[in-house]
Design an enzyme around this catalytic site. Structure first.
Site, mmCIF file in Angstrom:
data_model
loop_
_atom_site.group_PDB
_atom_site.id
_atom_site.type_symbol
_atom_site.label_atom_id
_atom_site.label_comp_id
_atom_site.label_asym_id
_atom_site.label_seq_id
_atom_site.Cartn_x
_atom_site.Cartn_y
_atom_site.Cartn_z
ATOM 1 N N VAL A 51 0.824 -1.210 0.000
ATOM 2 C CA VAL A 51 0.000 0.000 0.000
ATOM 3 C C VAL A 51 0.861 1.265 0.000
ATOM 4 O O VAL A 51 0.418 2.337 -0.434
ATOM 5 C CB VAL A 51 -0.953 -0.016 1.218
ATOM 6 C CG1 VAL A 51 -0.185 0.176 2.526
ATOM 7 C CG2 VAL A 51 -2.060 1.014 1.099
ATOM 8 N N LYS A 52 2.105 1.146 0.454
ATOM 9 C CA LYS A 52 2.983 2.313 0.562
ATOM 10 C C LYS A 52 3.475 2.820 -0.792
ATOM 11 O O LYS A 52 3.998 3.937 -0.880
ATOM 12 C CB LYS A 52 4.180 1.985 1.453
ATOM 13 C CG LYS A 52 3.809 1.713 2.907
ATOM 14 C CD LYS A 52 3.288 2.950 3.600
ATOM 15 C CE LYS A 52 3.170 2.713 5.095
ATOM 16 N NZ LYS A 52 2.766 3.930 5.822
#
Length: 385
Positions: free
Chosen positions: A49-50
């Site tokens: 997700v980063k």
């Protein structure tokens, strides 16, 4: 919002656009009547997700003239995944990542493969200590010409990336899926559950859902025991300061990008390592999703909340949609003892007995020592800085 059916210009074009997948087998096993849905972020180009915040922080810093090609050195304190996203998105900048020792060797290997320099720091160092990953990053910024910390802990582009991409993707997937007799749906995101590290993910997605889609959505934050992010503060009393193994969530300080406003994050659940890893096993064995430890924390927190007095009416209402953020994949944790024990020391299946019976005349006495295997993998992966 799936990728367009065209050739993408570069890896950054493959950031985001991740699937929302039904977790029906887990829902059935847990006696849930609501729809349990997983937002699977390890399908993003960098594996987590980063990627989303790394891409946005770099692009916005370029627009603002803070990043100068050929001159700037990107320095970032991180648990690893943001660093991988930055190294993937560096566009010719030199990248230095400072990372606590507890973080996996796979993350370091991936960072170095992408061309980043990695500096390890003591896990036990407090966030404001000069020896912490934040303190070391600040020292490097002072000493290295052109050094710039994009600072995921305070950079408003962190939650904004999720408000503009992750949240709308979830909303679009839910609203575009028709209600059927087999899968009734409210047509809304009724509950959203995510772990909190910097807090940018859960804060940004909450704002997207509540501002543009469903103001009544219940947002549940998940925080490991030993961390202090949950609100109110008395939730953090038990086990305060304890070391936890799960990576990527929890901190010993409150990042500025985390909103603890009950309007944004309505309620919190504290989780322990063991239940997180048990939830990882459920996601792998029942749903075929090769997720990391923080995804297990998010699922275990969701299940705990759905069985609580506060959440049980949601759990038993057909058609309500509960979305769980699955932040990354198992790629980064395959040398970790918790994963090796789970994978290699699991209870034998009925099929294992059949295999043993079929091969009983050629029985093997070879056994796997998972602790020794973990140490061997760590030694092989270790890269001298």
């Amino acid at each position: 919002m799936p990728y367009e059916q065209r050739v993408l210009d570069n890896a950054l074009d493959a950031v985001g656009s991740t699937p929302l997948i039904r977790l029906d087998k887990i829902a059935q096993a847990e006696g849930l009547k609501c729809n349990l849905l997983g937002k699977v972020e390890y399908t993003s180009a960098g594996g987590s997700v980063k990627d989303r915040i790394a891409k946005r922080m770099v692009e916005e810093a370029e627009k603002d003239g803070k990043l100068i090609p050929g001159e700037s050195v990107v320095i970032e304190p991180t648990s690893g995944n943001t660093g991988i996203g930055l190294a993937m998105a560096y566009k010719g900048y030199s990248v230095i990542i400072t990372m606590p020792n507890k973080m996996s060797l796979e993350k370091e290997a991936a960072l170095r493969a992408l061309g980043a320099e990695v500096v390890r720091t003591p896990t036990e160092a407090a966030w404001d200590s000069p020896e912490s990953h934040i303190g070391v990053a600040l020292k490097l910024q002072r000493e290295i010409p052109g050094g710039i910390i994009l600072d995921q802990y305070r950079n408003f582009n962190n939650p904004l990336a999720h408000e503009l991409t992750t949240g709308p993707e979830i909303i679009a997937a839910v609203t575009a899926t028709p209600s059927t007799s087999a899968h009734p749906s409210s047509g809304k995101v009724d509950v959203f559950v995510a772990g909190a590290g910097t807090g940018g993910t859960i804060t940004g997605i909450s704002r997207a859902i509540k501002k543009t889609h469903n103001p009544e959505c219940i947002v549940v934050g998940v925080d490991p025991k030993g961390s202090i992010l949950a609100y109110p503060d008395n939730l953090n009393t038990e086990g305060k300061g304890d070391v936890y193994v799960v990576e990527g969530i929890g901190y010993d300080f409150i990042p500025e990008v985390l909103s603890r406003d009950p309007h944004d994050i309505n309620t919190w659940v504290k989780t322990a390592d063991q239940e997180s890893f048990e939830a990882v096993r459920k996601l792998m064995r029942l749903e075929g999703l090769l997720v990391g430890g923080s995804s297990g924390s998010a699922l275990s927190g969701a299940l705990r909340w759905l069985k609580s007095d506060e959440g049980k009416h949601i759990a038993q209402t057909p058609g309500l949609n509960v979305v769980v953020l699955l932040a990354d994949g198992i790629r980064n944790y395959m040398s970790k003892p918790w994963f090796l024990k789970m994978a290699l020391e699991a209870e034998p299946t009925p099929l294992a007995k059949q295999i043993a019976d079929a091969l009983k005349n050629g029985k093997s006495e070879v056994k796997t020592d998972t602790d020794a295997l973990a140490e061997d993998i760590a030694a092989r992966l270790e890269v001298k800085g």
